[in-house]
Design a protein around this motif. Structure first.
Motif, mmCIF file in Angstrom:
data_model
loop_
_atom_site.group_PDB
_atom_site.id
_atom_site.type_symbol
_atom_site.label_atom_id
_atom_site.label_comp_id
_atom_site.label_asym_id
_atom_site.label_seq_id
_atom_site.Cartn_x
_atom_site.Cartn_y
_atom_site.Cartn_z
ATOM 1 N N ILE A 116 68.593 32.490 39.470
ATOM 2 C CA ILE A 116 69.633 31.550 39.895
ATOM 3 C C ILE A 116 70.855 32.342 40.327
ATOM 4 N N ILE A 143 66.833 30.283 43.189
ATOM 5 C CA ILE A 143 67.614 29.073 43.414
ATOM 6 C C ILE A 143 68.955 29.553 43.975
ATOM 7 N N ILE A 165 68.649 22.190 42.226
ATOM 8 C CA ILE A 165 68.155 22.733 40.959
ATOM 9 C C ILE A 165 66.904 21.989 40.502
ATOM 10 N N GLU A 166 66.947 20.662 40.554
ATOM 11 C CA GLU A 166 65.789 19.882 40.112
ATOM 12 C C GLU A 166 64.565 20.184 40.979
ATOM 13 N N LYS A 168 63.903 22.838 43.006
ATOM 14 C CA LYS A 168 63.440 24.227 42.932
ATOM 15 C C LYS A 168 62.821 24.538 41.567
ATOM 16 N N THR A 169 63.376 23.963 40.504
ATOM 17 C CA THR A 169 62.845 24.231 39.172
ATOM 18 C C THR A 169 61.483 23.582 38.982
ATOM 19 N N TYR A 183 63.012 35.101 33.720
ATOM 20 C CA TYR A 183 64.259 34.464 34.162
ATOM 21 C C TYR A 183 65.362 35.509 34.294
ATOM 22 N N THR A 195 69.431 23.781 34.740
ATOM 23 C CA THR A 195 68.107 24.301 35.080
ATOM 24 C C THR A 195 67.207 24.305 33.849
ATOM 25 N N TYR A 198 65.279 21.192 32.885
ATOM 26 C CA TYR A 198 64.057 20.900 33.646
ATOM 27 C C TYR A 198 62.912 21.840 33.275
ATOM 28 N N LEU A 323 70.381 28.841 29.423
ATOM 29 C CA LEU A 323 69.077 28.323 29.832
ATOM 30 C C LEU A 323 68.283 27.851 28.619
#
Length: 367
Positions: A116, A143, A165-166, A168-169, A183, A195, A198, A323
């Motif tokens: 991200i 992202i 975000i929604e 791509k995640t 990550y 993120t 999700y 996260l």
């Protein structure tokens, strides 16, 4: 055709058919490495088996001669050229199988890394030597929120960010479901935590942090277990159970001060902190998981045992903690949680936030 040749040809046909089935399956599943490795293994196995074709024929002939003549010596003389293995074909076949197996191993163990970025573009692909990974061993899925962030934070900006975000995640979850996950990220804490919401119940195998203070390199969180305990400034028995709003301040890199929290003057405050906060305080995965679990449990307990309706979450830490907290946020057992962005240049040091759960999830909060 002898019986031995029939066996060899049958094996080759079976190997080819099975190989093609798996090749087509992997191809349509968009697993190109597995598809290529299957072609290599199938081709190598077919070449290897067929390289013994003459030998199988001669063995068949040898047994037939023994049965018919009853004399092993005569059979040996008749089959003096018994071994006629195609050595070049055999070696090429073995090389192809080894190459296919090597490719299949790395394809199955490939690491999908979610990255991200919002402040600037910082990818692991161009810094892979920092963490000892070859570019063949991982795929990076970014992202990219740099443009959105630079355009300024408004309700419209946040709406667009939430949608990105929604989308791509969820895409990352599906693409990486059969692989290990990693990550990394350099972005506002609310973006990272959202993120995480999700990625609930999804395992992240590896975490990579960027040390922008000392080395300007990425480092991987280790599996060691020695690290400082996360402190709490008061027991939950000491808090005002009638308060409807709570501030939970998490201080790992810098201690969040009372002055910085002054805009939340009507909220009950609970501080979680390290005695010696510092940059890149989290170095171990067990440390990360324990801190995130403790913070989640405290939010849940406050939500259940008080009149709490809103939690204002302030975090001074690396993005990996945000996260992991996001992954633990619950709609039913937790009050409404808003995670805030810190800006020391503003009179209100936490000028905006994003709601993380409930029916207002993704809503922009400006203070």
């Amino acid at each position: 055709m002898g019986f031995g040749s029939f066996i060899v040809n049958s094996i080759i046909v079976i190997v080819f058919i099975v190989g093609m089935v798996f090749t087509i399956k992997f191809f349509f599943a968009n697993k190109k490495e597995q598809s290529i490795s299957t072609v290599l293994i199938t081709s190598g196995l077919s070449l290897t088996v067929s390289s013994f074709g003459n030998t199988w024929t001669n063995i068949n002939r040898l047994f037939a001669t023994i049965i018919l003549s009853g004399s092993p010596n005569d059979a040996i003389e008749i089959n003096s050229a018994f071994s006629q293995t195609q050595w070049v074909q055999l070696i090429v076949g073995i090389v192809l199988m080894v190459a296919g197996g090597y490719l299949l191993y790395f394809a199955k163990n490939k690491l999908f890394i979610l990255n991200i970025n919002a402040y600037y573009d910082k990818r692991i692909e161009s810094n892979n030597k920092d963490i000892g990974l070859s570019t063949f061993e991982f795929k990076e899925r970014e992202i990219d929120l740099v443009r959105n962030y630079k355009n300024g934070i408004t309700a419209n900006t946040i709406k667009e960010v939430v949608e990105i975000i929604e989308e791509k995640t969820r895409s990352f979850r599906l693409e990486s479901k059969d692989f290990k996950r990693g990550y990394t990220g350099i972005a506002p804490i609310p973006f990272v935590m959202l993120t995480g919401t999700y990625l609930q119940r999804e395992k992240i195998n590896e975490y990579f942090e960027f040390d922008r203070i000392q080395t300007e390199e990425f480092y991987k969180l280790k599996n060691r277990k020695k690290y400082p305990a996360l402190q709490i400034d008061k027991s939950l028995n000491e808090i005002n159970a009638n308060a409807e709003e709570f501030v939970i301040a998490v201080s790992l890199t810098k201690r969040i001060t009372q002055e910085q929290m002054k805009q939340f003057k009507n909220a009950e405050k609970v501080e979680l902190y390290l005695k010696n906060p510092k940059d890149n305080a989290i170095r171990h995965k067990t440390q990360l998981f324990e801190y995130a679990q403790k913070i989640g449990e405290i939010i849940e307990e406050i939500s259940a045992s008080t009149s709490c309706k809103k939690v204002h979450l302030l975090i001074s830490s690396q993005s990996s903690l945000a996260l992991e907290i996001g992954k633990r946020i619950d709609n039913q057992r937790m009050a409404e949680i808003t995670c805030y962005f810190f800006d020391i240049k503003q009179d209100s040091n936490y000028p905006w936030g994003i709601i993380m759960n409930g029916e207002n999830k993704g809503e922009f909060i400006e203070r």
